[in-house]
Each structure stands twice: as structure tokens, then as C-alpha cells.
Write a protein that holds these residues in place. Structure first.
Motif, PDB file in Angstrom:
ATOM      1  N   LEU A  21     -33.967  -7.105 -42.043  1.00  0.00           N
ATOM      2  CA  LEU A  21     -32.751  -6.170 -41.488  1.00  0.00           C
ATOM      3  C   LEU A  21     -32.974  -5.730 -40.237  1.00  0.00           C
ATOM      4  CD1 LEU A  21     -30.094  -4.994 -41.726  1.00  0.00           C
ATOM      5  CD2 LEU A  21     -30.942  -3.370 -43.431  1.00  0.00           C
ATOM      6  N   SER A  22     -34.505  -5.082 -39.932  1.00  0.00           N
ATOM      7  CA  SER A  22     -35.187  -4.307 -38.868  1.00  0.00           C
ATOM      8  C   SER A  22     -35.191  -5.451 -37.593  1.00  0.00           C
ATOM      9  CB  SER A  22     -36.379  -3.826 -38.994  1.00  0.00           C
ATOM     10  OG  SER A  22     -36.521  -2.861 -40.244  1.00  0.00           O
ATOM     11  N   LEU A  23     -35.290  -6.698 -37.784  1.00  0.00           N
ATOM     12  CA  LEU A  23     -35.382  -7.575 -36.798  1.00  0.00           C
ATOM     13  C   LEU A  23     -33.787  -7.804 -36.181  1.00  0.00           C
ATOM     14  CD1 LEU A  23     -37.870 -10.167 -38.095  1.00  0.00           C
ATOM     15  CD2 LEU A  23     -38.414  -8.440 -36.102  1.00  0.00           C
ATOM     16  N   LEU A  24     -33.147  -7.993 -37.145  1.00  0.00           N
ATOM     17  CA  LEU A  24     -31.768  -8.211 -36.789  1.00  0.00           C
ATOM     18  C   LEU A  24     -30.773  -6.972 -36.462  1.00  0.00           C
ATOM     19  CD1 LEU A  24     -30.516 -10.214 -39.912  1.00  0.00           C
ATOM     20  CD2 LEU A  24     -31.881 -11.032 -37.720  1.00  0.00           C
ATOM     21  N   THR A  25     -31.314  -5.885 -36.796  1.00  0.00           N
ATOM     22  CA  THR A  25     -30.929  -4.685 -36.116  1.00  0.00           C
ATOM     23  C   THR A  25     -31.374  -4.434 -34.754  1.00  0.00           C
ATOM     24  OG1 THR A  25     -30.854  -3.514 -38.301  1.00  0.00           O
ATOM     25  CG2 THR A  25     -30.550  -2.091 -36.322  1.00  0.00           C
ATOM     26  N   GLY A  26     -32.549  -4.901 -34.306  1.00  0.00           N
ATOM     27  CA  GLY A  26     -33.194  -4.831 -33.052  1.00  0.00           C
ATOM     28  C   GLY A  26     -32.426  -5.851 -32.188  1.00  0.00           C
ATOM     29  N   ILE A  27     -32.058  -7.106 -32.778  1.00  0.00           N
ATOM     30  CA  ILE A  27     -31.104  -8.012 -31.728  1.00  0.00           C
ATOM     31  C   ILE A  27     -29.686  -7.446 -31.441  1.00  0.00           C
ATOM     32  CG2 ILE A  27     -29.697 -10.261 -31.902  1.00  0.00           C
ATOM     33  CD1 ILE A  27     -32.170 -11.224 -33.476  1.00  0.00           C
ATOM     34  N   ALA A  28     -29.190  -6.735 -32.449  1.00  0.00           N
ATOM     35  CA  ALA A  28     -27.749  -5.795 -32.246  1.00  0.00           C
ATOM     36  C   ALA A  28     -27.916  -4.875 -31.204  1.00  0.00           C
ATOM     37  CB  ALA A  28     -27.174  -5.591 -33.555  1.00  0.00           C
ATOM     38  N   LEU A  29     -29.069  -4.180 -31.320  1.00  0.00           N
ATOM     39  CA  LEU A  29     -29.206  -3.017 -30.179  1.00  0.00           C
ATOM     40  C   LEU A  29     -29.383  -3.391 -29.120  1.00  0.00           C
ATOM     41  CD1 LEU A  29     -31.498  -0.475 -32.356  1.00  0.00           C
ATOM     42  CD2 LEU A  29     -29.163  -0.331 -31.748  1.00  0.00           C
ATOM     43  N   VAL A  30     -30.127  -4.679 -28.764  1.00  0.00           N
ATOM     44  CA  VAL A  30     -30.326  -5.128 -27.457  1.00  0.00           C
ATOM     45  C   VAL A  30     -28.801  -5.549 -27.012  1.00  0.00           C
ATOM     46  CG1 VAL A  30     -31.335  -7.160 -26.114  1.00  0.00           C
ATOM     47  CG2 VAL A  30     -33.031  -5.901 -27.657  1.00  0.00           C
ATOM     48  N   MET A  31     -28.136  -6.239 -27.544  1.00  0.00           N
ATOM     49  CA  MET A  31     -26.841  -6.620 -27.119  1.00  0.00           C
ATOM     50  C   MET A  31     -25.950  -5.449 -26.885  1.00  0.00           C
ATOM     51  SD  MET A  31     -26.127  -9.843 -29.785  1.00  0.00           S
ATOM     52  CE  MET A  31     -24.686 -10.410 -28.981  1.00  0.00           C
ATOM     53  N   LEU A  32     -26.023  -4.406 -27.715  1.00  0.00           N
ATOM     54  CA  LEU A  32     -25.477  -3.292 -27.341  1.00  0.00           C
ATOM     55  C   LEU A  32     -25.636  -2.488 -26.080  1.00  0.00           C
ATOM     56  CD1 LEU A  32     -23.498  -1.017 -28.366  1.00  0.00           C
ATOM     57  CD2 LEU A  32     -25.295   0.252 -29.643  1.00  0.00           C
ATOM     58  N   VAL A  33     -27.029  -2.627 -25.762  1.00  0.00           N
ATOM     59  CA  VAL A  33     -27.551  -1.848 -24.580  1.00  0.00           C
ATOM     60  C   VAL A  33     -27.205  -2.698 -23.526  1.00  0.00           C
ATOM     61  CG1 VAL A  33     -29.738  -1.187 -23.392  1.00  0.00           C
ATOM     62  CG2 VAL A  33     -29.414  -0.619 -25.648  1.00  0.00           C
ATOM     63  N   THR A  34     -27.023  -4.013 -23.645  1.00  0.00           N
ATOM     64  CA  THR A  34     -26.407  -5.025 -22.531  1.00  0.00           C
ATOM     65  C   THR A  34     -25.321  -4.561 -22.398  1.00  0.00           C
ATOM     66  OG1 THR A  34     -28.435  -6.671 -23.431  1.00  0.00           O
ATOM     67  CG2 THR A  34     -26.368  -7.327 -21.897  1.00  0.00           C
ATOM     68  N   ALA A  35     -24.364  -4.484 -23.240  1.00  0.00           N
ATOM     69  CA  ALA A  35     -22.900  -4.238 -22.816  1.00  0.00           C
ATOM     70  C   ALA A  35     -22.726  -2.944 -22.311  1.00  0.00           C
ATOM     71  CB  ALA A  35     -22.135  -4.226 -24.296  1.00  0.00           C
ATOM     72  N   VAL A  36     -23.751  -1.893 -22.662  1.00  0.00           N
ATOM     73  CA  VAL A  36     -23.383  -0.443 -22.030  1.00  0.00           C
ATOM     74  C   VAL A  36     -23.719  -0.723 -20.299  1.00  0.00           C
ATOM     75  CG1 VAL A  36     -24.446   1.692 -21.915  1.00  0.00           C
ATOM     76  CG2 VAL A  36     -23.743   0.768 -23.888  1.00  0.00           C
ATOM     77  N   LEU A  37     -24.960  -1.569 -20.053  1.00  0.00           N
ATOM     78  CA  LEU A  37     -25.036  -1.487 -18.790  1.00  0.00           C
ATOM     79  C   LEU A  37     -24.212  -2.456 -17.861  1.00  0.00           C
ATOM     80  CD1 LEU A  37     -29.063  -2.519 -19.364  1.00  0.00           C
ATOM     81  CD2 LEU A  37     -27.824  -0.327 -18.560  1.00  0.00           C
ATOM     82  N   LEU A  38     -23.449  -3.327 -18.617  1.00  0.00           N
ATOM     83  CA  LEU A  38     -22.595  -4.305 -18.117  1.00  0.00           C
ATOM     84  C   LEU A  38     -21.273  -3.379 -17.848  1.00  0.00           C
ATOM     85  CD1 LEU A  38     -22.543  -7.429 -20.098  1.00  0.00           C
ATOM     86  CD2 LEU A  38     -22.883  -7.157 -17.717  1.00  0.00           C
ATOM     87  N   GLN A  39     -20.924  -2.490 -18.329  1.00  0.00           N
ATOM     88  CA  GLN A  39     -19.782  -1.432 -18.132  1.00  0.00           C
ATOM     89  C   GLN A  39     -20.076  -0.841 -16.998  1.00  0.00           C
ATOM     90  OE1 GLN A  39     -18.475   1.325 -21.203  1.00  0.00           O
ATOM     91  NE2 GLN A  39     -17.435   2.384 -19.570  1.00  0.00           N
ATOM     92  N   MET A  40     -21.265  -0.255 -16.726  1.00  0.00           N
ATOM     93  CA  MET A  40     -21.700   0.251 -15.582  1.00  0.00           C
ATOM     94  C   MET A  40     -21.566  -0.574 -14.350  1.00  0.00           C
ATOM     95  SD  MET A  40     -22.116   3.478 -15.941  1.00  0.00           S
ATOM     96  CE  MET A  40     -20.691   3.125 -17.312  1.00  0.00           C
ATOM     97  N   TRP A  41     -22.134  -2.062 -14.636  1.00  0.00           N
ATOM     98  CA  TRP A  41     -22.100  -2.981 -13.524  1.00  0.00           C
ATOM     99  C   TRP A  41     -20.596  -3.286 -12.944  1.00  0.00           C
ATOM    100  CZ3 TRP A  41     -25.544  -5.253 -10.421  1.00  0.00           C
ATOM    101  CH2 TRP A  41     -25.008  -6.441  -9.811  1.00  0.00           C
ATOM    102  N   PHE A  42     -19.840  -3.322 -13.871  1.00  0.00           N
ATOM    103  CA  PHE A  42     -18.346  -3.961 -13.629  1.00  0.00           C
ATOM    104  C   PHE A  42     -17.766  -2.791 -12.736  1.00  0.00           C
ATOM    105  CE2 PHE A  42     -18.874  -7.152 -16.982  1.00  0.00           C
ATOM    106  CZ  PHE A  42     -19.012  -8.391 -16.109  1.00  0.00           C
ATOM    107  N   GLY A  43     -18.116  -1.719 -13.259  1.00  0.00           N
ATOM    108  CA  GLY A  43     -17.372  -0.399 -12.495  1.00  0.00           C
ATOM    109  C   GLY A  43     -15.832  -0.227 -12.830  1.00  0.00           C
ATOM    110  N   GLU A  44     -15.373  -0.721 -13.668  1.00  0.00           N
ATOM    111  CA  GLU A  44     -13.796  -0.653 -14.030  1.00  0.00           C
ATOM    112  C   GLU A  44     -13.670   0.793 -14.629  1.00  0.00           C
ATOM    113  OE1 GLU A  44     -12.177  -5.121 -14.329  1.00  0.00           O
ATOM    114  OE2 GLU A  44     -12.432  -3.983 -15.858  1.00  0.00           O
ATOM    115  N   ASP A  45     -14.517   1.303 -15.352  1.00  0.00           N
ATOM    116  CA  ASP A  45     -14.381   2.531 -16.040  1.00  0.00           C
ATOM    117  C   ASP A  45     -16.097   2.975 -16.210  1.00  0.00           C
ATOM    118  OD1 ASP A  45     -13.757   4.749 -17.320  1.00  0.00           O
ATOM    119  OD2 ASP A  45     -12.879   3.754 -19.131  1.00  0.00           O
ATOM    120  N   TYR A  46     -16.095   4.149 -15.380  1.00  0.00           N
ATOM    121  CA  TYR A  46     -17.551   4.865 -15.499  1.00  0.00           C
ATOM    122  C   TYR A  46     -17.847   5.491 -16.585  1.00  0.00           C
ATOM    123  CZ  TYR A  46     -18.558   2.250 -10.891  1.00  0.00           C
ATOM    124  OH  TYR A  46     -18.755   1.391  -9.927  1.00  0.00           O
ATOM    125  N   HIS A  47     -16.709   5.930 -17.357  1.00  0.00           N
ATOM    126  CA  HIS A  47     -16.887   6.932 -18.414  1.00  0.00           C
ATOM    127  C   HIS A  47     -17.336   6.029 -19.843  1.00  0.00           C
ATOM    128  CE1 HIS A  47     -16.088  10.454 -20.872  1.00  0.00           C
ATOM    129  NE2 HIS A  47     -15.169   9.375 -21.724  1.00  0.00           N
TER     130      HIS A  47
END
Length: 516
Positions: free
Chosen positions: A116-142
Motif C-alpha cells: 500500500l505504501s508503494l502504491l500510495t507513493g505512485i499516486a502522490l507522484v502523479m498528484l504532484v505532477t498534476a499540481v505542477l501542470l496546473q501552474m504550467w498551463f496557467g489557465e488558473d493559478y489558484h
């Protein structure tokens, strides 16, 4: 007991999280997340709702990421963590653990939590990537972190707990521990994806809420199509955008989360019932005699056939090696597998030709997956690599003998199909099927030689087999199940070229095994 569980979980997690395979999976999940959220001018689409997509804000990206993870993490992550107990068995640690006072519950709880810890780590990495993508695209910085986290907690985390439990349960049951379990889980994953989309509290509800929001924004969009997956945007108008405010959560979602967590706990507890604590089953002499008594009438026939084949292949070292490779392929496999193949060959001779082409031929090749999946890494499993690779021409002759032996076994498995095609003089279909056989064997050798395990081929081939011949996806139809589409796209020539490349990769993998 809690301290023992924590110690076991921590040691297991530290050991497995530093493996190269886990780091590769993390990188692959980052790339998958990047691919799932294309730029506005990209040549493909992944999530379109009635011709619209939400702007890249936190509610849209959090919900879209959850749909991606629920669909694909079960198939990717299961095979990643389905080796926790196998590692202890193969390395001889099982006997040491069995001699300690560690209980079944303590040992398996540490494994389950590490999964479960290994899989949660994968989900967290994908979550952080999505957060960074929101900032990269810049359609909404909030940033709205709760809009990212809630879909993960309600939809994704329960799925990860179930995957962790299933991986452990499959390792406990002897019939599901090996290649058969790898194939069986693929079909279980197909059922799980359908359930996750159609259930009353599933990710399908996310898509329904998105569609309702689009209809409220633009009532005329009801005639537009929706899709989740890769779709070309070339020649199409770009998707319109709208502002999505997020999911509306209700008590059904929370109840579903609780039920899934309860199911995960039940699966984990069930695994203890099948855990043998690394003990080897004992067979009585009487049972062993009864088990093999049916072979006595067949022994003279077997000896006669073996003597004839030995005489035929004695004049050529290559033929002799091919014959011996064939014996190694069929040796030690369950009798039920051979009875199934015999039944399929008989059915190939009796059923109508279209059913033979589209159903029986693919099923016959699927049944042979466990026969040829060890090609290219059998020496490593049997600890005979130093002996085998010290023989003359260990690379060229052994590689070709494995390839021809695997092809012969598959040709026998679809011999009824080939006879039917020969009777109707459909030589193009015969060529497509033979190319498919060559592709299957070359893929098995390449996967086993490079990964040094049979699991990679069992996963990849089952995926190609399901989407190609069974689902009539022309670009993956390696054996010409959809006859007209296969010929119009020149697939036999394409897969013949791919087979040659795969054999080259298999040769490189074998060479690396010799060096190491």
C-alpha cells in the motif's frame, strides 16, 4: 505486535522502494500524467465531455486524475507489488522467517502495508505532477488542494488498498502464484474497470456530473460526443472550455469508500487462510502412485515416439536442439492445459470458419502463453546459465532453437485452424497466422531475455491479445483475426518486421546474460 508490524513494513518498504523497477514505474507514471493532460494545441485529446473540457483548474484536474488512476493503476500496480512473498521464497529467507516467532498476521500485515505504501507513493507522484501542470498551463493559478485530495481519498485510495490485498492473496494461492495468476488478473482488471465506471458511487459519477455541468453551460452540446482515452484531434475543431467548480459529494460516495476499505480488509484477512508459512506440502507414497498410474498404458507409445524423433533429429545438431527445446517447453505443465489444447484443436476442425478465425485461434494461442513465456530466462530460473552458456555457439544456436521450438508448439496448437485454411486455399490467412506465431515467440524471447522474468511477456501479450484479435483493433491484430482490416493495413508485413526486431533485442538480452 504493532512494533513487529511496523518494523516489517518499514524494512520491506525501504528495500523495495530503492529498486530500479520502482523508480522506472514512478517515471512512467509522471509521463502518463503529462500525456493525460495535453496542451491546448496538442494533436490528440484524452478527456472530452460533450465537445468541452474544463479549464485546467484544481477541481477539473483533480477529478480527471482520479479517473485516470482508477482505470490504469490496478493493472500497472498489481504486477509491480506481486512479488513481496515471492522474493522471500526465492532467496531462501522464507525458511529463516518460518523459524522465528513472527506470526502469519504480523508477517502479512507488513507485506500488505508495504504494498500500500508503494502504491500510495505512485499516486502522490502523479498528484504532484498534476499540481505542477496546473501552474504550467496557467489557465488558473489558484490552487485548491482539497479539490486535488478528496478524489484521491474517496476514489483512488480504496482501489489501492484492494490492489495491495489482491497482490498478496494471489501470492498465497499456489494456482495463482505464477503465470496463470498474471493472466487471470488481467481479466479481473477488465471487470474491475467496468465496475468502477458503472457503479452507483464510481468514477462514472464524475463523468456524469461533468456532463450535467456542460449541459447547464451549453444546452446545445447534448448532441456532441464524449470520450475518455486517446483520440486524434487532427482535422477536428479544438475543444471548447468551461469552468468546472468541482464534484458534489454525497453520503453514497462515503458509504462506497467504507465498503471498499472493508473489502480490502477482507481480502487481506483471507490471504492468511492460504499462507503456508513457507512449508512444502507432503505427498504420501500411495497418493503419488495413484497420481501417475494412468501413465503406465501410455508409456510404450511415448517411448516409441521419442525413439523415432531421436532417430530423425540425430543427423542434425540443430534439429536435435529444437527437439530437446520442445521437450523442455512441454515438460512439467498441468495436464488440464494439454486437455484444453486438444479440445480446442478438435473444435477448430468442426466449428464454422469465422468462429475459428476470430475466437478459437486466439484462444488457442492464449492457452500457450504459459508454455513459451519461460523462453529466454529458463536457465536463470533453473540456475543452469553457467552450464548452458559454456556450450559452443550459445547465442546463435540456442536462440534459433528456442524460436523454432516455440513456433512448432504454437503451430501444433492451431493445427486445426491451419488445416481449415488450407482446405479453403486461404493462403493469405495462413501467412497472417504464421506471422502471428512468429511475433508471439519473438516477443516471449525478447521480454524474458531483457526482463529476466516471464511476467513481462504474460502481461504485454495478454494486453495485445485482448485489444487486438479479441476486440478487433486492427493496429494490434497480429494474427489476422479481422481478415480484411489486417490485409488493408499490411499488418503481416509490419508484424514480421517487428518480430525480427524483437529477435534482435532477445539476442542482446541473451548476450547480457552471458556477460553477467
Amino acid at each position: 505486535m504493532i512494533n513487529s508490524i511496523i518494523s516489517g513494513w518499514r524494512a520491506e518498504f525501504y528495500n523495495r522502494s530503492r529498486q530500479t523497477s520502482y523508480l522506472v514505474i514512478l517515471l512512467a507514471m509522471v509521463l502518463l500524467t503529462l500525456f493525460f493532460f495535453p496542451a491546448t494545441d496538442a494533436s490528440y485529446q484524452t478527456l472530452a465531455v460533450n465537445g468541452y473540457r474544463g479549464i485546467y483548474n484544481s477541481p477539473w484536474m483533480g477529478a480527471a486524475l482520479a479517473t485516470l488512476e482508477v482505470a490504469f493503476l490496478p493493472i500497472i500496480c498489481f504486477y509491480l507489488v506481486k512479488n513481496a512473498v515471492e522474493h522471500d521464497r526465492n532467496n531462501g529467507l522464507g525458511e529463516l522467517i518460518a523459524a522465528t516467532p513472527v506470526t502469519k498476521f504480523t508477517y502479512l500485515a507488513g507485506k500488505w502495508l508495504s504494498n500500500l505504501s508503494l502504491l500510495t507513493g505512485i499516486a502522490l507522484v502523479m498528484l504532484v505532477t498534476a499540481v505542477l501542470l496546473q501552474m504550467w498551463f496557467g489557465e488558473d493559478y489558484h490552487l485548491q488542494f482539497l479539490a486535488f485530495l478528496l478524489p484521491q481519498i474517496i476514489f483512488v485510495f480504496p482501489v489501492l488498498t484492494i490492489i495491495s490485498g489482491f497482490a498478496l492473496l494471489f501470492e498465497m494461492i499456489p494456482a495463482l502464484r505464477g503465470g496463470f495468476g498474471n493472466i487471470a488478473y488481467f481479466f479481473l482488471w477488465v471487470a474491475l474497470v467496468a465496475t468502477s465506471i458503472e457503479g452507483p458511487a464510481s468514477v462514472g459519477q464524475i463523468l456524469q456530473q461533468m456532463e450535467m455541468s456542460v449541459l447547464n453551460f451549453d444546452p446545445s452540446s447534448i448532441d456532441q460526443s464524449s470520450n475518455v482515452g486517446i483520440r486524434s484531434a487532427v482535422g477536428q475543431a479544438p475543444l471548447n472550455t468551461f469552468v468546472w467548480t468541482g464534484l458534489k459529494y454525497n453520503a453514497i460516495f462515503l458509504m462506497s469508500t467504507g465498503l471498499m476499505l472493508g473489502l480490502a480488509l477482507f481480502i487481506f484477512l483471507s490471504s492468511q487462510m492460504f499462507f503456508d508459512r513457507f512449508s512444502k506440502p507432503k505427498q504420501s507414497l500411495i497418493l503419488n502412485i495413484k497420481k501417475h498410474s494412468w501413465k503406465k498404458p501410455l508409456m510404450p507409445i511415448g517411448r516409441s515416439i521419442s525413439h523415432l524423433l531421436n532417430r530423425v533429429t540425430a543427423y542434425s545438431p540443430l534439429l536435435s536442439m529444437i527437439y530437446l527445446e520442445c521437450l523442455l517447453i512441454i515438460k512439467g505443465k498441468p495436464k488440464l492445459l494439454y486437455l484444453t489444447l486438444i479440445g480446442l484443436v478438435i473444435a477448430q476442425l468442426l466449428v464454422d470458419i469465422e468462429t475459428v478465425r476470430s475466437i478459437l485461434a486466439p484462444l488457442s494461442l492464449l492457452c500457450c502463453v504459459l508454455l513459451i513465456s519461460p523462453l529466454g530466462q529458463r536457465e536463470l530460473n533453473q540456475h543452469t546459465s553457467m552450464l548452458i552458456f559454456s556450450c559452443p555457439s550459445p547465442l546463435k544456436k540456442q536462440l534459433m532453437s528456442m524460436f523454432f521450438a516455440g513456433s512448432i508448439i504454437l503451430i501444433i496448437a492451431v493445427s486445426g485452424v491451419l488445416i481449415r485454411f488450407l482446405l479453403i486455399q486461404d493462403y493469405i490467412a495462413i501467412t497472417s497466422l504464421l506471422v502471428g506465431i512468429m511475433f508471439m515467440v519473438a516477443l516471449a524471447i525478447a521480454c524474458a531475455s531483457l526482463s529476466r522474468t516471464s511476467r513481462m511477456f504474460e502481461i504485454i501479450f495478454t494486453f495485445i491479445w485482448y485489444l487486438g484479435p479479441m476486440q478487433q483493433q486492427s493496429f494490434l491484430d497480429f494474427m489476422g483475426a479481422n481478415h480484411s482490416a489486417s490485409q488493408s493495413h499490411y499488418l503481416p508485413y509490419i508484424f514480421l518486421s517487428i518480430s525480427a526486431v524483437l529477435l534482435g533485442l532477445g539476442a542482446l538480452g541473451r548476450k547480457a546474460q552471458m556477460i553477467n
